[in-house]
Design a protein around this motif. Structure first.
Motif, mmCIF file in Angstrom:
data_model
loop_
_atom_site.group_PDB
_atom_site.id
_atom_site.type_symbol
_atom_site.label_atom_id
_atom_site.label_comp_id
_atom_site.label_asym_id
_atom_site.label_seq_id
_atom_site.Cartn_x
_atom_site.Cartn_y
_atom_site.Cartn_z
ATOM 1 N N ALA A 138 -32.125 16.930 -35.696
ATOM 2 C CA ALA A 138 -32.204 17.331 -34.289
ATOM 3 C C ALA A 138 -31.141 18.353 -33.914
ATOM 4 C CB ALA A 138 -32.081 16.102 -33.389
ATOM 5 N N THR A 139 -29.948 18.214 -34.505
ATOM 6 C CA THR A 139 -28.807 19.020 -34.066
ATOM 7 C C THR A 139 -28.377 20.102 -35.050
ATOM 8 O OG1 THR A 139 -27.226 17.490 -35.073
ATOM 9 C CG2 THR A 139 -27.888 17.043 -32.794
ATOM 10 N N GLY A 140 -28.782 19.983 -36.302
ATOM 11 C CA GLY A 140 -28.262 20.889 -37.311
ATOM 12 C C GLY A 140 -26.886 20.514 -37.805
ATOM 13 N N TRP A 141 -26.368 19.349 -37.354
ATOM 14 C CA TRP A 141 -25.072 18.886 -37.834
ATOM 15 C C TRP A 141 -25.220 18.344 -39.254
ATOM 16 C CZ3 TRP A 141 -21.289 16.455 -33.786
ATOM 17 C CH2 TRP A 141 -21.153 17.341 -32.706
ATOM 18 N N VAL A 142 -24.126 18.331 -39.993
ATOM 19 C CA VAL A 142 -24.155 18.088 -41.432
ATOM 20 C C VAL A 142 -23.662 16.671 -41.736
ATOM 21 C CG1 VAL A 142 -23.276 18.879 -43.662
ATOM 22 C CG2 VAL A 142 -23.737 20.538 -41.831
ATOM 23 N N LEU A 143 -24.377 15.981 -42.637
ATOM 24 C CA LEU A 143 -23.917 14.680 -43.105
ATOM 25 C C LEU A 143 -22.636 14.880 -43.911
ATOM 26 C CD1 LEU A 143 -24.385 11.631 -43.514
ATOM 27 C CD2 LEU A 143 -25.762 12.205 -45.518
ATOM 28 N N SER A 144 -21.524 14.353 -43.391
ATOM 29 C CA SER A 144 -20.221 14.618 -43.991
ATOM 30 C C SER A 144 -19.495 13.376 -44.473
ATOM 31 C CB SER A 144 -19.318 15.342 -42.971
ATOM 32 O OG SER A 144 -19.889 16.577 -42.592
ATOM 33 N N ARG A 145 -19.960 12.198 -44.074
ATOM 34 C CA ARG A 145 -19.297 10.970 -44.512
ATOM 35 C C ARG A 145 -20.275 9.819 -44.425
ATOM 36 N NH1 ARG A 145 -15.234 10.766 -41.136
ATOM 37 N NH2 ARG A 145 -15.991 9.135 -39.750
ATOM 38 N N ARG A 146 -20.241 8.962 -45.447
ATOM 39 C CA ARG A 146 -21.101 7.781 -45.433
ATOM 40 C C ARG A 146 -20.322 6.602 -45.989
ATOM 41 N NH1 ARG A 146 -27.425 7.482 -47.300
ATOM 42 N NH2 ARG A 146 -27.746 5.265 -46.862
ATOM 43 N N ALA A 147 -20.216 5.538 -45.226
ATOM 44 C CA ALA A 147 -19.547 4.303 -45.654
ATOM 45 C C ALA A 147 -20.565 3.168 -45.585
ATOM 46 C CB ALA A 147 -18.337 4.035 -44.775
ATOM 47 N N ASP A 148 -20.088 1.936 -45.692
ATOM 48 C CA ASP A 148 -21.002 0.797 -45.750
ATOM 49 C C ASP A 148 -21.942 0.748 -44.558
ATOM 50 O OD1 ASP A 148 -19.855 0.047 -48.116
ATOM 51 O OD2 ASP A 148 -18.501 -1.437 -47.224
ATOM 52 N N ALA A 149 -21.413 0.815 -43.365
ATOM 53 C CA ALA A 149 -22.240 0.683 -42.161
ATOM 54 C C ALA A 149 -21.958 1.810 -41.181
ATOM 55 C CB ALA A 149 -21.988 -0.659 -41.492
ATOM 56 N N GLN A 150 -21.559 2.965 -41.690
ATOM 57 C CA GLN A 150 -21.201 4.071 -40.820
ATOM 58 C C GLN A 150 -21.531 5.395 -41.500
ATOM 59 O OE1 GLN A 150 -17.240 3.741 -39.317
ATOM 60 N NE2 GLN A 150 -17.225 5.753 -38.379
ATOM 61 N N VAL A 151 -22.201 6.259 -40.755
ATOM 62 C CA VAL A 151 -22.556 7.582 -41.258
ATOM 63 C C VAL A 151 -22.038 8.605 -40.262
ATOM 64 C CG1 VAL A 151 -24.423 9.110 -41.973
ATOM 65 C CG2 VAL A 151 -24.619 6.647 -42.366
ATOM 66 N N GLY A 152 -21.357 9.634 -40.762
ATOM 67 C CA GLY A 152 -20.755 10.631 -39.892
ATOM 68 C C GLY A 152 -21.380 12.004 -40.065
ATOM 69 N N LEU A 153 -21.720 12.631 -38.954
ATOM 70 C CA LEU A 153 -22.217 14.006 -38.928
ATOM 71 C C LEU A 153 -21.153 14.895 -38.315
ATOM 72 C CD1 LEU A 153 -25.823 13.411 -37.507
ATOM 73 C CD2 LEU A 153 -25.121 13.466 -39.903
ATOM 74 N N ARG A 154 -21.095 16.142 -38.764
ATOM 75 C CA ARG A 154 -20.108 17.083 -38.245
ATOM 76 C C ARG A 154 -20.787 18.403 -37.940
ATOM 77 N NH1 ARG A 154 -14.345 17.831 -38.836
ATOM 78 N NH2 ARG A 154 -13.834 18.382 -36.677
ATOM 79 N N ALA A 155 -20.365 19.055 -36.889
ATOM 80 C CA ALA A 155 -20.885 20.379 -36.563
ATOM 81 C C ALA A 155 -20.627 21.330 -37.720
ATOM 82 C CB ALA A 155 -20.229 20.894 -35.292
ATOM 83 N N PRO A 156 -21.527 22.271 -37.971
ATOM 84 C CA PRO A 156 -21.332 23.211 -39.082
ATOM 85 C C PRO A 156 -20.039 24.007 -38.973
ATOM 86 C CG PRO A 156 -23.591 23.318 -38.277
ATOM 87 C CD PRO A 156 -22.834 22.458 -37.320
ATOM 88 N N THR A 157 -19.509 24.157 -37.765
ATOM 89 C CA THR A 157 -18.255 24.878 -37.588
ATOM 90 C C THR A 157 -17.058 24.086 -38.097
ATOM 91 O OG1 THR A 157 -17.944 23.959 -35.377
ATOM 92 C CG2 THR A 157 -19.149 26.053 -35.538
ATOM 93 N N GLY A 158 -17.220 22.771 -38.271
ATOM 94 C CA GLY A 158 -16.097 21.921 -38.657
ATOM 95 C C GLY A 158 -15.127 21.658 -37.527
ATOM 96 N N ARG A 159 -15.493 22.016 -36.312
ATOM 97 C CA ARG A 159 -14.633 21.818 -35.148
ATOM 98 C C ARG A 159 -15.198 20.713 -34.270
ATOM 99 N NH1 ARG A 159 -14.351 25.645 -31.468
ATOM 100 N NH2 ARG A 159 -12.120 25.492 -31.052
ATOM 101 N N GLY A 160 -14.336 20.158 -33.433
ATOM 102 C CA GLY A 160 -14.776 19.193 -32.449
ATOM 103 C C GLY A 160 -15.045 17.824 -33.031
ATOM 104 N N PRO A 161 -15.668 16.942 -32.232
ATOM 105 C CA PRO A 161 -15.814 15.546 -32.624
ATOM 106 C C PRO A 161 -16.887 15.345 -33.686
ATOM 107 C CG PRO A 161 -16.998 15.924 -30.602
ATOM 108 C CD PRO A 161 -16.278 17.213 -30.908
#
Length: 242
Positions: A149-172
């Motif tokens: 939906a956003t074009g954000w990148v899958l950057s971290r995956r743990a047991d029960a948590q998945v993190g997406l990050r903006a392609p710029t690498g900035r912000g939350p």
């Protein structure tokens, strides 16, 4: 061409007062003050590219929010100072079953939960807000939807948590956290997304539906935006291109 997040919207009984709390806490500014919405905006250097928008609603908060903010800190002293400032501004400690953890769980003056995190390397360059956290029954599945939906990148995956990050690498980060409670009514916090200037609105709505979204009715009328819900029922708005 993906939409991008443009607002994090919070239902509020007193939008102006709640916006003042968040502006003072984060060191941001009130950029828009209308009867229909009050928007808090970060400095450009912060990296947060969304507006934090308060909108008036008559309904009271009755359940834990499925979306909350995690605030970053650079040291133990900075974490304590941020918690102290939040409490002076009207926040209160809240127990959501977190137990003994190194972060502090608070609620803003209208009861919206947020966390003040201990220093973590992955949030060292996020600015004031470390993450927008969305409770999920299936974090990986919901992350796949929001990445599309956003074009954000899958950057971290743990047991029960998945993190997406903006392609710029900035912000939350946008983090999908397992263990979601059953959804009760309309979410009081939601994301707005929009196509870029020159993009197609109807085509993006159709694309999001193909990714797994569905049309949602939250009482809207003939608005220029479309209200959808993600695969776990979390409402979001698709605004016109900008």
């Amino acid at each position: 061409m993906a939409t991008r997040p443009v607002n994090l919207v919070v239902d509020s009984a007193q939008p102006r007062e709640l916006a003042g709390f968040w502006a003072e806490l984060l060191g941001w500014r009130i950029a828009l003050d209308l009867p229909s919405e009050v928007a808090v905006r970060a400095p450009a250097a912060d990296g947060w590219d969304l507006d934090l928008v308060m909108v008036p609603v008559p309904e009271a908060k009755t359940a834990k929010n499925r979306i909350h903010l995690d605030l970053a800190s650079g040291s133990a002293a900075e974490q304590r100072a941020l918690v102290d400032r939040a409490v002076r501004l009207g926040a209160e400690p809240v127990d959501i079953g977190q137990g003994p953890v190194p972060w502090v769980v608070l609620a803003d003056p209208e009861g919206n939960e947020f966390c003040v995190l201990e220093p973590r390397p992955e949030y060292a360059r996020t600015g004031a807000v470390a993450a927008i956290v969305l409770d999920a029954a299936d974090p990986a599945g919901l992350a796949a939807f929001w990445a599309g939906a956003t074009g954000w990148v899958l950057s971290r995956r743990a047991d029960a948590q998945v993190g997406l990050r903006a392609p710029t690498g900035r912000g939350p980060w946008l983090e999908l956290l397992g263990g979601a409670e059953p959804k009760r009514g309309k979410n009081r916090v939601h994301l707005d997304v929009a196509p870029p200037a020159g993009g197609g609105h109807a085509g993006e709505v159709e694309r999001l539906v193909r990714l797994g979204a569905r049309t949602a009715d939250v009482g809207q009328r003939d608005e220029p935006w479309r209200v959808l819900a993600d695969p776990e029922g979390n409402e979001f708005c698709v605004l016109t291109p900008r």
